[in-house]
Motif scaffolding. Structure first.
Motif, PDB file in Angstrom:
ATOM      1  N   HIS A  83       0.852  -1.191   0.000  1.00 29.94           N
ATOM      2  CA  HIS A  83       0.000   0.000   0.000  1.00 29.94           C
ATOM      3  C   HIS A  83       0.889   1.243   0.000  1.00 29.94           C
ATOM      4  CE1 HIS A  83      -3.404  -2.635   1.070  1.00 29.94           C
ATOM      5  NE2 HIS A  83      -2.536  -3.235   1.884  1.00 29.94           N
ATOM      6  N   ASN A  84       0.811   2.002  -1.071  1.00 27.24           N
ATOM      7  CA  ASN A  84       1.613   3.225  -1.184  1.00 27.24           C
ATOM      8  C   ASN A  84       0.781   4.423  -0.753  1.00 27.24           C
ATOM      9  OD1 ASN A  84       3.478   5.198  -1.799  1.00 27.24           O
ATOM     10  ND2 ASN A  84       3.020   5.198  -4.003  1.00 27.24           N
ATOM     11  N   ASN A  85       0.939   4.836   0.478  1.00 22.98           N
ATOM     12  CA  ASN A  85       0.226   6.007   0.994  1.00 22.98           C
ATOM     13  C   ASN A  85       1.056   7.278   0.910  1.00 22.98           C
ATOM     14  OD1 ASN A  85      -2.014   4.382   1.846  1.00 22.98           O
ATOM     15  ND2 ASN A  85      -0.742   3.661   3.546  1.00 22.98           N
ATOM     16  N   SER A  86       2.254   7.179   0.352  1.00 19.08           N
ATOM     17  CA  SER A  86       3.139   8.332   0.236  1.00 19.08           C
ATOM     18  C   SER A  86       2.634   9.291  -0.837  1.00 19.08           C
ATOM     19  CB  SER A  86       4.557   7.874  -0.114  1.00 19.08           C
ATOM     20  OG  SER A  86       4.673   7.587  -1.492  1.00 19.08           O
ATOM     21  N   PRO A  87       3.140  10.521  -0.847  1.00 18.28           N
ATOM     22  CA  PRO A  87       2.684  11.498  -1.835  1.00 18.28           C
ATOM     23  C   PRO A  87       3.359  11.375  -3.195  1.00 18.28           C
ATOM     24  CG  PRO A  87       4.195  12.539  -0.311  1.00 18.28           C
ATOM     25  CD  PRO A  87       4.000  11.137   0.181  1.00 18.28           C
ATOM     26  N   GLU A  88       4.122  10.298  -3.404  1.00 20.36           N
ATOM     27  CA  GLU A  88       4.799  10.142  -4.693  1.00 20.36           C
ATOM     28  C   GLU A  88       4.610   8.736  -5.237  1.00 20.36           C
ATOM     29  OE1 GLU A  88       9.294   9.694  -4.292  1.00 20.36           O
ATOM     30  OE2 GLU A  88       8.789  10.661  -2.383  1.00 20.36           O
ATOM     31  N   PRO A  89       4.529   8.598  -6.570  1.00 17.22           N
ATOM     32  CA  PRO A  89       4.422   7.261  -7.165  1.00 17.22           C
ATOM     33  C   PRO A  89       5.752   6.521  -7.008  1.00 17.22           C
ATOM     34  CG  PRO A  89       4.649   8.921  -8.877  1.00 17.22           C
ATOM     35  CD  PRO A  89       4.496   9.662  -7.586  1.00 17.22           C
ATOM     36  N   LEU A  90       5.694   5.193  -6.946  1.00 20.67           N
ATOM     37  CA  LEU A  90       6.890   4.375  -6.736  1.00 20.67           C
ATOM     38  C   LEU A  90       7.077   3.412  -7.902  1.00 20.67           C
ATOM     39  CD1 LEU A  90       6.405   3.505  -2.945  1.00 20.67           C
ATOM     40  CD2 LEU A  90       7.855   5.301  -3.943  1.00 20.67           C
ATOM     41  N   ASP A  91       8.246   3.478  -8.532  1.00 20.26           N
ATOM     42  CA  ASP A  91       8.566   2.595  -9.645  1.00 20.26           C
ATOM     43  C   ASP A  91       9.043   1.226  -9.179  1.00 20.26           C
ATOM     44  OD1 ASP A  91       8.055   4.486 -11.724  1.00 20.26           O
ATOM     45  OD2 ASP A  91       9.955   5.465 -11.233  1.00 20.26           O
ATOM     46  N   PHE A  92       9.429   1.130  -7.928  1.00 20.18           N
ATOM     47  CA  PHE A  92       9.959  -0.126  -7.395  1.00 20.18           C
ATOM     48  C   PHE A  92       9.763  -0.126  -5.885  1.00 20.18           C
ATOM     49  CE2 PHE A  92      13.387   3.012  -7.719  1.00 20.18           C
ATOM     50  CZ  PHE A  92      13.825   3.085  -6.404  1.00 20.18           C
ATOM     51  N   ILE A  93       9.949  -1.273  -5.292  1.00 15.72           N
ATOM     52  CA  ILE A  93      10.011  -1.367  -3.836  1.00 15.72           C
ATOM     53  C   ILE A  93      11.248  -2.184  -3.464  1.00 15.72           C
ATOM     54  CG2 ILE A  93       7.509  -1.208  -3.554  1.00 15.72           C
ATOM     55  CD1 ILE A  93       7.506  -4.210  -2.865  1.00 15.72           C
ATOM     56  N   TRP A  94      11.687  -2.003  -2.228  1.00 14.29           N
ATOM     57  CA  TRP A  94      12.826  -2.758  -1.701  1.00 14.29           C
ATOM     58  C   TRP A  94      12.336  -3.764  -0.663  1.00 14.29           C
ATOM     59  CZ3 TRP A  94      17.807  -2.875  -3.263  1.00 14.29           C
ATOM     60  CH2 TRP A  94      18.281  -1.823  -4.052  1.00 14.29           C
ATOM     61  N   LEU A  95      12.916  -4.955  -0.730  1.00 10.28           N
ATOM     62  CA  LEU A  95      12.656  -6.000   0.246  1.00 10.28           C
ATOM     63  C   LEU A  95      13.941  -6.340   0.994  1.00 10.28           C
ATOM     64  CD1 LEU A  95      10.559  -8.492  -1.940  1.00 10.28           C
ATOM     65  CD2 LEU A  95       9.713  -6.647  -0.508  1.00 10.28           C
ATOM     66  N   GLN A  96      13.766  -6.885   2.184  1.00  8.07           N
ATOM     67  CA  GLN A  96      14.903  -7.357   2.973  1.00  8.07           C
ATOM     68  C   GLN A  96      14.964  -8.883   2.893  1.00  8.07           C
ATOM     69  OE1 GLN A  96      14.349  -5.848   6.940  1.00  8.07           O
ATOM     70  NE2 GLN A  96      14.326  -3.715   6.288  1.00  8.07           N
ATOM     71  N   LEU A  97      16.128  -9.386   2.514  1.00 11.50           N
ATOM     72  CA  LEU A  97      16.360 -10.834   2.429  1.00 11.50           C
ATOM     73  C   LEU A  97      17.391 -11.215   3.486  1.00 11.50           C
ATOM     74  CD1 LEU A  97      16.595 -11.400  -1.450  1.00 11.50           C
ATOM     75  CD2 LEU A  97      14.559 -11.427   0.016  1.00 11.50           C
ATOM     76  N   ASP A  98      16.962 -11.262   4.726  1.00 15.41           N
ATOM     77  CA  ASP A  98      17.917 -11.407   5.827  1.00 15.41           C
ATOM     78  C   ASP A  98      18.647 -12.743   5.819  1.00 15.41           C
ATOM     79  OD1 ASP A  98      17.168  -8.922   6.607  1.00 15.41           O
ATOM     80  OD2 ASP A  98      16.019  -9.538   8.352  1.00 15.41           O
ATOM     81  N   GLN A  99      18.060 -13.780   5.230  1.00 17.56           N
ATOM     82  CA  GLN A  99      18.761 -15.069   5.185  1.00 17.56           C
ATOM     83  C   GLN A  99      20.020 -15.001   4.324  1.00 17.56           C
ATOM     84  OE1 GLN A  99      18.208 -17.833   6.996  1.00 17.56           O
ATOM     85  NE2 GLN A  99      16.646 -16.633   8.062  1.00 17.56           N
ATOM     86  N   ASN A 100      20.139 -13.989   3.462  1.00 13.06           N
ATOM     87  CA  ASN A 100      21.371 -13.825   2.683  1.00 13.06           C
ATOM     88  C   ASN A 100      22.548 -13.383   3.541  1.00 13.06           C
ATOM     89  OD1 ASN A 100      20.136 -14.661   0.378  1.00 13.06           O
ATOM     90  ND2 ASN A 100      20.015 -12.642  -0.586  1.00 13.06           N
TER      91      ASN A 100
END
Length: 646
Positions: A83-100
């Motif tokens: 859910h993008n509630n920010s005031p700007e459109p997002l072309d991508f998102i970042w995920l955390q891959l902690d097992q790496n």
């Protein structure tokens, strides 16, 4: 008036030769001047509360995973609704891959000293990611484009996620080898009757995009913990039929995974303030009594709402007990503990549920009501680690140690699970705040059955005067490992203790602290937000305190330099010999045995390091002592008393 003026002239004469006297033009503007405050905008108010246009993004998770106890593998598939509630459109998102983190060439592995530390871990793991599909809206075309770099994953969309309410979905398959040593946060523990799997950071998690940093993409190295968005979780864990699974949130298919007798016992526990066995020590390993099916696999289904994370534990060796938690609103939750034969015992894990219940009930009454249906304590190879509704504590802990780690890890439900601060940058906003509230819950438990570790503030003077000390503001992944305990836990906790017991008093502090929790529950506060809330609610300018204690290495050294008898009064000479100002709470003991306490405000140090105070009394003064309750970690206690005790 003339009589008073004559007295003051005498005072000046008595103390004008003081070794610490300053010239009239000297002042302490640097100590009392402006600090790093947020001056207020539409997102974050100068009063410290979220502004009228405050926003934060969210992520809901649907996860199905299977644990293979022969290969120690976890495989799963995940769908994230972002859910993008920010005031700007997002072309991508970042995920955390902690097992790496558990690979030979991860940044965390490469920044671990040769001799190792608490955050040493296995290096033969890491994610295998497949079938990535990222789509905006219901009709958008899915994208598989992504980049994995160390513990971060960037997922791109063919069309941006619209601002102010746009949604997107990201799905993928994942698998990895479960580490045995998971940096003291998760892992595998081999016990006589089976392996205990403590599963955390077990699925790809969305990074936070906020109004302060944008994307928070610091890599997972070790000491820095987590910063996560809130959302609803629906997750299913498939395990061998003889396993018991406990996890964050509500078990929604109890009838399918528990025997009829276990369901009855669970119902009994839900109405009992005394601990009730769900699986007794004698029943462990007897699947005909403990499992509804006798072969194959079984799926446990959990849900939790408005949470920042989920974790679970699985084993065929669990003893399981539970009791009711009574909440201030009248609602009920359930305290649960799972542990193995090696941890059983009246002075050990048999008291875990008692400890869990007491901790949750105390914090709910004192600060903010516990939000989850269950609170589960797992006896683990993890020394102590917290997740929403479930914690992992050392399986060898007992007595005072088990109370301490249980109370500490469940205290984290309030910081950072409810108040969602950025642990990776500001460890003191969760570890320090939690250590502080642990002090009072420990004093309360069984009328002080166990001592609090914060009772002896002056025991920290050695570290506070050490040349190698670092400030509270140092990021946890940067701080020297031998300093982390003080920087993140004890020094900030001592700071809050001074605020409550010495500077503001209980009522003003409690009002401010509760206001902070209420304002930022399930939101993302920054340090300035906390400072601003406290000042606005308590009605006190604390620039000098935040600057010196939280962002500096200054120390406290208040002194009673001299006491001079005058006609019908006394002049007491105080000095601030440290580099940090502090109000002067002092106690006068008179010849007749009576005592009296008075306080001089911190402003007496605004223009110098000496202050002469006129005490009008017709009694004979025998003793003057600064900080008689020894709340302050004063680096030189020998000059707190007149006459000098030595």
């Amino acid at each position: 008036m003339r009589h008073l003026m004559e007295k003051m002239l005498v005072v000046a004469a008595l103390f004008m030769v003081s070794a610490h006297a300053q010239q009239p033009e000297d002042n302490n503007q640097d100590l009392f001047g402006e600090f790093m405050y947020n001056r207020g905008n539409t997102y974050r108010s100068a009063s410290g509360v979220p502004g009228p246009e405050y926003w934060q993004n969210g992520a809901d998770y649907n996860i199905e995973a299977e644990l293979d106890d022969e290969t120690n593998q976890l495989k799963g598939k995940i769908t994230i609704t972002y859910h993008n509630n920010s005031p700007e459109p997002l072309d991508f998102i970042w995920l955390q891959l902690d097992q790496n983190r558990f690979t030979e060439d991860s940044r965390g592995t490469l920044t671990t000293p040769i001799e190792g530390n608490r955050y040493s871990g296995d290096v033969d793991g890491g994610y295998k990611i497949s079938n990535v599909a990222a789509k905006t809206g219901r009709r958008g075309k899915a994208s598989s484009k992504h980049i994995i770099n160390d513990t971060r994953m960037q997922v791109f969309f063919n069309q941006p996620i619209a601002a102010k309410g746009g949604e997107a979905t990201v799905s993928m398959n994942f698998e990895y080898k479960i580490p045995e040593k998971g940096m003291d946060r998760m892992g595998r523990l081999n016990m006589k009757k089976g392996v205990v799997y403590s599963m955390a950071q077990w699925y790809p998690r969305v990074a936070v995009f906020d109004d302060v940093e944008g994307w928070n993409v610091e890599p997972y190295l070790g000491a820095g913990e987590f910063y996560l968005e809130y959302g609803d979780f629906d997750y299913k864990i498939t395990v061998p039929y003889d396993h018991i699974v406990v996890g964050s949130g509500e078990l929604v298919n109890a009838k399918q995974v528990l025997t009829k007798e276990q369901q009855n016992r669970m119902a009994k526990a839900s109405g009992s303030d005394e601990t009730v066995y769900i699986i007794t020590p004698e029943e462990v390993g007897n699947t005909s009594e403990t499992r509804p099916k006798q072969d194959g696999k079984i799926t446990w289904h959990f849900r939790i709402k408005n949470s920042r994370d989920v974790a679970f534990a699985s084993s065929k060796a669990f003893i399981w007990d539970a009791a009711r938690i009574n909440l201030p609103s009248g609602k009920k939750a359930m305290a649960q503990s799972v542990y193995t034969d090696e941890s059983d015992g009246e002075q050990a894990w048999s008291r875990s549920t008692e400890y869990t219940k007491a901790s949750i009930e105390y914090y709910s009454e004192k600060w903010h009501e516990y939000p989850y249906p269950a609170a589960v304590n797992v006896a683990s190879n993890v020394g102590g680690m917290e997740y929403p509704g479930i914690v992992f504590c050392g399986y060898k802990a007992k007595g005072r140690g088990l109370w301490g780690v249980t109370d500490h890890e469940f205290g984290h439900i309030w910081f950072p699970m409810i108040v969602g601060s950025n642990e990776r940058r500001y460890a003191w906003m969760d570890e320090g705040f939690n250590t502080f509230i642990n002090h009072y819950s420990t004093l309360d438990f069984n009328n002080g059955e166990y001592p609090s570790r914060l009772n002896q503030s002056r025991g920290q003077v050695g570290w506070l005067t050490d040349k190698g000390r670092e400030s509270i503001s140092t990021y946890p992944d940067i701080v020297q490992s031998h300093n982390l305990g003080m920087v993140a836990y004890y020094k900030p906790a001592l700071g809050l203790l001074m605020l409550r017991e010495y500077i503001l008093g209980h009522e003003r502090f409690d009002n401010a602290f509760k206001a902070y929790i209420k304002a930022w529950a399930y939101k993302h506060p920054q340090p300035a937000d906390f400072f601003n809330v406290v000042e606005n609610v308590a009605g006190e300018n604390l620039n000098w305190f935040w600057k010196s204690w939280f962002y500096g290495n200054e120390n406290i050294d208040l002194s009673v330099d001299a006491v001079q008898s005058l006609e019908g009064s006394y002049v007491i000479g105080f000095s601030n010999r440290g580099s940090m100002p502090m109000p002067v709470l002092y106690e006068v003991t008179y010849a007749d045995g009576s005592r009296e306490r008075k306080t001089l405000p911190v402003e007496v140090w605004q223009r110098g390091e000496q202050w002469n105070h006129l005490l009008e009394t017709d009694k004979e003064v025998k003793k003057v002592e600064v900080d008689p309750d020894k709340i302050l970690p004063d680096v030189n206690g020998s000059n707190n008393v007149w006459p000098r005790e030595f």
